[in-house]
Design a protein around this motif. Structure first.
Motif, mmCIF file in Angstrom:
data_model
loop_
_atom_site.group_PDB
_atom_site.id
_atom_site.type_symbol
_atom_site.label_atom_id
_atom_site.label_comp_id
_atom_site.label_asym_id
_atom_site.label_seq_id
_atom_site.Cartn_x
_atom_site.Cartn_y
_atom_site.Cartn_z
ATOM 1 N N UNK A 98 4.240 -12.505 -0.994
ATOM 2 C CA UNK A 98 4.826 -12.737 0.323
ATOM 3 C C UNK A 98 4.442 -14.112 0.849
ATOM 4 N N UNK A 99 5.378 -14.729 1.547
ATOM 5 C CA UNK A 99 5.090 -15.918 2.345
ATOM 6 C C UNK A 99 5.228 -15.537 3.807
ATOM 7 N N UNK A 100 4.272 -15.945 4.611
ATOM 8 C CA UNK A 100 4.263 -15.542 6.011
ATOM 9 C C UNK A 100 4.325 -16.761 6.915
ATOM 10 N N UNK A 166 -0.588 -12.019 -1.819
ATOM 11 C CA UNK A 166 -0.117 -11.294 -2.990
ATOM 12 C C UNK A 166 -1.132 -10.220 -3.322
ATOM 13 N N UNK A 167 -0.811 -9.421 -4.314
ATOM 14 C CA UNK A 167 -1.730 -8.357 -4.692
ATOM 15 C C UNK A 167 -2.958 -8.887 -5.420
ATOM 16 N N UNK A 168 -2.947 -10.159 -5.823
ATOM 17 C CA UNK A 168 -4.115 -10.759 -6.476
ATOM 18 C C UNK A 168 -4.816 -11.808 -5.616
ATOM 19 N N UNK A 169 -4.110 -12.321 -4.636
ATOM 20 C CA UNK A 169 -4.657 -13.419 -3.837
ATOM 21 C C UNK A 169 -4.124 -13.307 -2.415
ATOM 22 N N UNK A 170 -5.024 -13.306 -1.437
ATOM 23 C CA UNK A 170 -4.596 -13.091 -0.053
ATOM 24 C C UNK A 170 -5.074 -14.220 0.855
ATOM 25 N N UNK A 171 -4.260 -14.375 1.916
ATOM 26 C CA UNK A 171 -4.610 -15.287 3.025
ATOM 27 C C UNK A 171 -4.902 -16.708 2.555
ATOM 28 N N UNK A 172 -4.045 -17.205 1.677
ATOM 29 C CA UNK A 172 -4.165 -18.585 1.212
ATOM 30 C C UNK A 172 -3.095 -19.429 1.917
ATOM 31 N N UNK A 468 -5.516 -3.573 -0.886
ATOM 32 C CA UNK A 468 -5.872 -2.557 0.106
ATOM 33 C C UNK A 468 -5.949 -1.182 -0.531
ATOM 34 N N UNK A 469 -5.020 -0.893 -1.442
ATOM 35 C CA UNK A 469 -5.063 0.381 -2.160
ATOM 36 C C UNK A 469 -6.303 0.427 -3.048
ATOM 37 N N UNK A 470 -6.564 -0.667 -3.774
ATOM 38 C CA UNK A 470 -7.706 -0.698 -4.678
ATOM 39 C C UNK A 470 -9.032 -0.588 -3.921
ATOM 40 N N UNK A 638 -2.295 0.925 3.387
ATOM 41 C CA UNK A 638 -1.821 -0.426 3.038
ATOM 42 C C UNK A 638 -0.616 -0.814 3.887
ATOM 43 N N UNK A 639 -0.807 -1.094 5.172
ATOM 44 C CA UNK A 639 0.326 -1.451 6.032
ATOM 45 C C UNK A 639 0.919 -2.823 5.715
ATOM 46 N N UNK A 640 0.151 -3.715 5.088
ATOM 47 C CA UNK A 640 0.628 -5.078 4.835
ATOM 48 C C UNK A 640 1.426 -5.218 3.543
ATOM 49 N N UNK A 641 1.314 -4.243 2.638
ATOM 50 C CA UNK A 641 2.054 -4.273 1.383
ATOM 51 C C UNK A 641 2.883 -2.993 1.269
#
Length: 788
Positions: A98-100, A166-172, A468-470, A638-641
């Motif tokens: 995702x791009x935000x 992303x599911x591997x990298x967040x808030x970049x 978030x799930x993990x 996991x509300x964000x994904x």
């Protein structure tokens, strides 16, 4: 006189409305379908030609394999300075990206990860910025125009920042470095954005995996200068220094480059590109030519049959003093009128069918593209050729014929009848070949759909997980167990059939070290029980297998790596010596286009990137209720994904979409072929009835029954279809046998396919002509004897 000729031509067309409609519609359908087919073939043959300097762009292979590690690319880059630029890329490891901007999330369907040289090798059309410099540092991204417009509107986004999750990298925070034009359907690349490779160094495991020579998870591409021949580069690659290559890999390192334009058809293993099939494309192109030929044959047959009724009129005109030029002009104007109407209707029908063509081929054709380039030349040339063949030549021929011959209707010769019959045999040969093709392709597609892949895929759903799930895996798993419709669940690192992870490691087997390459998949301990995959020998994963770095191989790996017993083999890696603890039965972990290859399984513990759910009921209501329950648990944790649920059987079927697409194209082509063949029969039957009208009257006067007349008129039809079968079957067998050779698993080319195709062709032929024959046989003999 010209206006008079046009008026007469209109009257003749309206006088024979049915025949004129058949004549024009057959030609219009044939030309339109063939032009659409040729447009698709031209697109497939000229993929990526819009990319600048694509003729100097190559794919890097190692032992004919396009799976390359970043270490290999760095080695080639340092050892072969003649290469202008070399890059490597792959799709992101994350199932969701995702791009935000502010408070709005924009999902990317296909995010490419590439090093800084990507846009030096591939020069796409630029909208904003300089793509060649856009990926030079971490946290940079290049967007396609549609994505940029969706996020930023019409403003220039260069230098603007977005939040990447992303599911591997967040808030970049990533910066937009460039915007390129959307990729057209003429491009084999398929991505929404390209993220700089250095951004991934923030992922904990990424840097360590990049150091391994055997982590072959990329595709690599090189651009060479225009003044250097590719063979020069290949010779240097063949003699490349092995000093910096790790031991065990030196003998297996055999680099070469291959033109990038061949990757579309020849390297389906490159998963970041769209792909075609050259053999299938050749078949489709041949079908296009055959349909065009059928349409022209029908038109000529019908025009010939119609001209017979005009012979006496032309003879009378010559008796009344008309010159040869006037006769030619009369015939030519009538032909030109028909072709002008055809010209208009082809454009109208092409525009109408354009949506269907784009849906079938997943393309974006426009009407201007259909009528451009070689297609326009074919269209204009065909109309001109047909005008000469059906207007000018018959006009000249009739103008030179003896007036008495015209008045007695004796211009037509026996050779014309032979030609007409030969063309009909040719038509039915084509139809039988296409019918054989449809029957076999349906049989093969059904075979692929019904073939047991070696694992359970019915009543199984799956979805991509996220951090978030993990992070809350215990709570999530606990809630999932409470859903009554879920019989079981398991985790994997990639969906079955879509695994892109390829490893090459050292293994010690019976004390001897050997280098092995395989697909790799992380799975939960219950994975094999969940999918019904049986153990051949050894023991399954347990709760300690992840920590112990245990391995399980499939039977193909045991055979290829010469492992007799699991305890004979160990794999040292990252300071641990992992044991091979079991052998499992082979199953198709990839599509059945390829043979089963070695795959290794590692335990992922209690969670991983994909979760599978086994539903305990096949009812739609139960499945929908289960999905709603899972989604409720998902949203809480996991509300964000958002959850994106998929059906395993549907995703498995999607692996064969090219075959399904080919089947649909062939189905439509066969229907058109049958229609045109029926029109050809109508034209021939019409001709026979016209030339045998008085004979029919005499036979009926002498007591012949209707059935006998119909039998007489249809007598040669079975013979023609039989001859067509003899011609068509060997051609169809060779073509279909060649097509089947592209499958690792294939059905049999049964004899009944050819027999059934012949029977269907004969049935269609009899149904087409019998009605017209019956009508001719029912005519009052008095009217038949008075026929002129």
């Amino acid at each position: 006189m010209n206006f008079y000729n046009i008026k007469i031509s209109f009257k003749n067309l309206l006088k024979n409305k049915l025949v004129s409609s058949i004549n024009i519609s057959g030609l219009v359908i044939g030309i339109t379908i063939s032009l659409l087919v040729f447009a698709y073939v031209n697109k497939e043959k000229n993929m990526d030609q819009e990319i600048a300097d694509i003729e100097y762009t190559y794919t890097l292979l190692n032992e004919k394999d396009p799976d390359i590690s970043s270490a290999m690319v760095r080695h080639v880059r340092s050892e072969i300075p003649e290469i202008e630029a070399i890059t490597f890329a792959r799709y992101t490891w994350s199932p969701q990206d995702f791009l935000k901007k502010e408070n709005t999330d924009y999902k990317l369907q296909n995010l490419l990860i590439a090093d800084s040289c990507f846009f030096k090798v591939f020069q796409f059309e630029t909208v904003y910025g300089d793509p060649k410099k856009a990926l030079n540092t971490a946290d940079k991204i290049v967007l396609t125009q549609s994505v940029a417009k969706k996020i930023f509107g019409d403003e220039n986004p260069i230098g603007k920042e977005l939040l990447y999750n992303s599911t591997n990298l967040q808030n970049v925070i990533v910066e937009v470095g460039a915007v390129i034009q959307d990729l057209s359907h003429h491009c084999s690349w398929e991505f929404d954005a390209v993220l700089s490779l250095d951004t991934n160094y923030k992922i904990s495991w990424f840097k360590s995996s990049e150091e391994y020579w055997g982590t072959q998870n990329y595709s690599a591409f090189a651009k060479i200068p225009s003044n250097i021949d590719a063979e020069v580069i290949n010779r240097k690659l063949a003699n490349i220094s092995t000093d910096n290559i790790p031991e065990g890999y030196r003998e297996e390192t055999k680099f070469e480059i291959q033109p990038f334009t061949k990757a579309y058809n020849d390297l389906p293993e490159i998963e970041i590109l769209k792909h075609g099939n050259q053999l299938t494309l050749n078949i489709i192109q041949i079908i296009g030519f055959l349909i065009l030929l059928l349409a022209c044959i029908n038109y000529i047959n019908l025009v010939t049959a119609q001209k017979i009724k005009r012979l006496k009129n032309i003879g009378i005109l010559k008796v009344m003093g008309s010159k040869k030029a006037k006769v030619v002009e009369l015939i030519a104007v009538e032909s030109a009128l028909v072709l002008f109407i055809t010209f208009i209707l082809v454009i109208v029908l092409s525009n109408f069918l354009l949506i269907g063509l784009n849906q079938i081929t997943n393309s974006e054709f426009t009407l201007a593209e259909i009528f451009s380039g070689s297609n326009l030349i074919i269209f204009i040339g065909l109309l001109a050729f047909t005008f000469v063949l059906t207007g000018i030549i018959p006009g000249i021929r009739f103008s030179r014929s003896q007036t008495t011959a015209l008045l007695k209707n004796t211009v037509n010769s026996r050779s014309q009848n032979h030609l007409r019959n030969t063309l009909l045999i040719f038509q039915f040969s084509i139809t039988i070949i296409l019918l054989c093709g449809i029957l076999l392709i349906n049989k093969q597609n059904n075979y692929m759909s019904e073939l047991d892949p070696g694992f359970d895929k019915e009543q199984i759903l799956y979805a991509a997980t996220n951090p978030q799930i993990e992070k809350s895996s215990s709570a999530f798993n606990s809630e999932i167990k409470r859903i009554p419709e879920i019989a079981d669940y398991t985790y994997t690192s990639a969906p079955l059939g879509y695994n892109q992870s390829n490893w090459a490691l050292s293994m010690i087997n019976k004390g001897e070290k050997q280098e092995i390459g395989f697909a790799n998949l992380f799975v939960s301990p219950n994975f094999f029980d969940f999918f019904g995959i049986k153990l051949v020998q050894g023991k399954q994963f347990n709760h300690y297998s992840e920590e112990n770095a245990d391995w399980i191989f499939n039977a193909t790996a045991f055979k290829q790596f010469n492992i007799e017993k699991p305890e004979d083999a160990v794999i040292p890696r990252n300071g641990k010596v992992g044991k091979v603890i079991a052998e499992v039965e082979d199953f198709n972990h990839e599509s059945i286009h390829t043979s089963i290859r070695p795959i290794a399984f590692r335990s992922c513990g209690e969670t991983n990137e994909y979760i599978y759910f086994k539903i305990n009921s096949s009812s739609v209501a139960s499945t929908n209720r289960c999905i709603r329950s899972i989604n409720k648990v998902w949203e809480n944790i996991s509300p964000n994904f958002p959850m994106e649920i998929k059906y395993l059987d549907a995703s498995w079927e999607a692996l064969y979409k090219k075959e399904k697409q080919f089947q649909r194209i062939l189905n439509y082509a066969t229907i058109i072929s049958i229609l045109l063949s029926c029109l050809g029969l109508i034209s021939l039957t019409y001709f026979i009835v016209e030339t045998h009208t008085k004979e029919i009257g005499i036979r009926k006067t002498n007591g012949a029954k209707t059935f006998e007349i119909v039998k007489m008129l249809n007598a040669d039809l079975v013979k023609w279809v039989f001859i067509a079968c003899i011609i068509a079957c060997p051609i169809a067998w060779y073509a279909l046998h060649t097509w089947l050779s592209g499958f690792a698993y294939k059905t049999e080319l049964s004899w009944w396919i050819f027999a059934l195709a012949g029977i269907i062709a004969l049935g269609i032929a009899l149904l087409t002509v019998s009605w017209q024959s019956w009508r001719a046989a029912k005519i009052n003999p008095v009217e038949s004897l008075r026929y002129e």
